[in-house]
Design a protein around this motif. Structure first.
Motif, PDB file in Angstrom:
ATOM      1  N   TRP A 181      -2.843 -12.803 -33.196  1.00 48.69           N
ATOM      2  CA  TRP A 181      -2.736 -14.230 -32.897  1.00 48.69           C
ATOM      3  C   TRP A 181      -3.246 -15.066 -34.066  1.00 48.69           C
ATOM      4  CZ3 TRP A 181       0.165 -16.414 -29.448  1.00 48.69           C
ATOM      5  CH2 TRP A 181       0.482 -15.731 -28.252  1.00 48.69           C
ATOM      6  N   ARG A 218      -6.030 -10.165 -30.842  1.00 51.26           N
ATOM      7  CA  ARG A 218      -6.565 -11.454 -31.305  1.00 51.26           C
ATOM      8  C   ARG A 218      -6.332 -11.628 -32.802  1.00 51.26           C
ATOM      9  NH1 ARG A 218     -11.364 -11.113 -27.297  1.00 51.26           N
ATOM     10  NH2 ARG A 218     -10.712 -12.633 -25.723  1.00 51.26           N
ATOM     11  N   SER A 239      -5.104 -16.920 -27.170  1.00 52.08           N
ATOM     12  CA  SER A 239      -5.717 -15.712 -27.740  1.00 52.08           C
ATOM     13  C   SER A 239      -7.122 -15.465 -27.224  1.00 52.08           C
ATOM     14  CB  SER A 239      -5.736 -15.812 -29.265  1.00 52.08           C
ATOM     15  OG  SER A 239      -6.597 -16.850 -29.710  1.00 52.08           O
ATOM     16  N   CYS A 262      -2.014 -21.520 -29.445  1.00 49.36           N
ATOM     17  CA  CYS A 262      -2.250 -20.097 -29.736  1.00 49.36           C
ATOM     18  C   CYS A 262      -3.734 -19.769 -29.607  1.00 49.36           C
ATOM     19  CB  CYS A 262      -1.777 -19.748 -31.143  1.00 49.36           C
ATOM     20  SG  CYS A 262       0.004 -19.662 -31.359  1.00 49.36           S
TER      21      CYS A 262
END
Length: 255
Positions: free
Chosen positions: A123, A120, A182, A178
């Protein structure tokens, strides 16, 4: 809910194709041609991609699944075969759990079902990069993840075409997508998916390594797992082999 752009071709049972982050429905060109003699193929642009309008602000994978559900309701009579790759595969997982009556089967290719904190953070770094430097700043890295070196050498025109699609994506819209990717957390809901499911992994996929596909297949009851000699966009690198996996899977389903 945005009105999604789509293209439909062929004849036979309806198949819906859902593309990867930063791509559009042209990602499926060769697979659609391989299927159209036996299937009606509907491929669409996710919100904020291709010719589909964006939604305001952030959204979730559940929103993308609901987008797909609305499209299916408007274009199909009865449940469909739904095929998703990468972000499209995440959409497939959420769709199968949220809207089980709309899907006859699922194919989940080159995808993930959840991310740990380190992923994460990666991302978030990508989001910051595209918002400050633009989408072209991450395009070279994306091409390395999407395709094997051999495909880069032998299919440069196709690589360049998909790179152009990525680079034309709005930074804000790419960042929003995104964010949806994520934050996926599909492991628990995958256990509730009841329709026949095929999971496809790319043996050279560094973006969503085969271990991620193996995890998805373990959690979905009765799911099959197959491998292709490809990187992340396996349907682009190996369209005929990809289509063959689909038709063999569908042929084996109970009437």
């Amino acid at each position: 809910m945005p009105h999604l752009n789509f293209v439909q071709q062929g004849q036979g049972p309806l198949v819906v194709l859902s593309h990867a982050l930063g791509c559009d429905l042209t990602m499926w060109d060769d697979v659609a041609v391989a299927l159209e003699d036996r299937y009606t193929v509907l491929r669409y642009d996710h919100r904020g991609h291709g010719r589909s309008p964006a939604s305001a602000g952030t959204y979730t994978m559940e929103d993308l699944a609901d987008d797909a559900a609305e499209l299916i309701r408007s274009q199909a009579v009865g449940p469909v075969h739904f095929v998703g790759l990468s972000m499209g595969g995440m959409t497939a997982q959420s769709l199968g759990a949220r809207h089980p009556r709309l899907v006859r089967s699922l194919v989940i290719a080159n995808s993930a079902s959840s991310y740990d904190d380190a992923a994460r953070a990666m991302w978030q770094t990508r989001i910051t990069t595209v918002l400050t430097q633009g989408v072209p700043s991450i395009a070279a890295g994306a091409m390395q993840r999407w395709f094997t070196p051999g495909f880069h050498q032998h299919d440069e025109a196709q690589v360049n075409a998909l790179r152009a699609v990525l680079e034309a994506t709005s930074p804000e819209l790419y960042a929003a997508a995104c964010g949806a990717v994520s934050n996926i957390d599909l492991d628990t809901s995958n256990a509730s998916i009841a329709c026949p499911t095929l999971v496809i992994a790319g043996s050279s996929d560094e973006a969503t390594p085969p271990v991620m596909s193996e995890g998805i297949a373990r959690r979905i009851p009765g799911a099959q797992l197959r491998f292709l000699d490809a990187a992340h966009l396996s349907a682009v690198e190996q369209p005929d082999a990809f289509a063959r996996l689909l038709t063999e899977f569908w042929a084996g389903l109970p009437a």
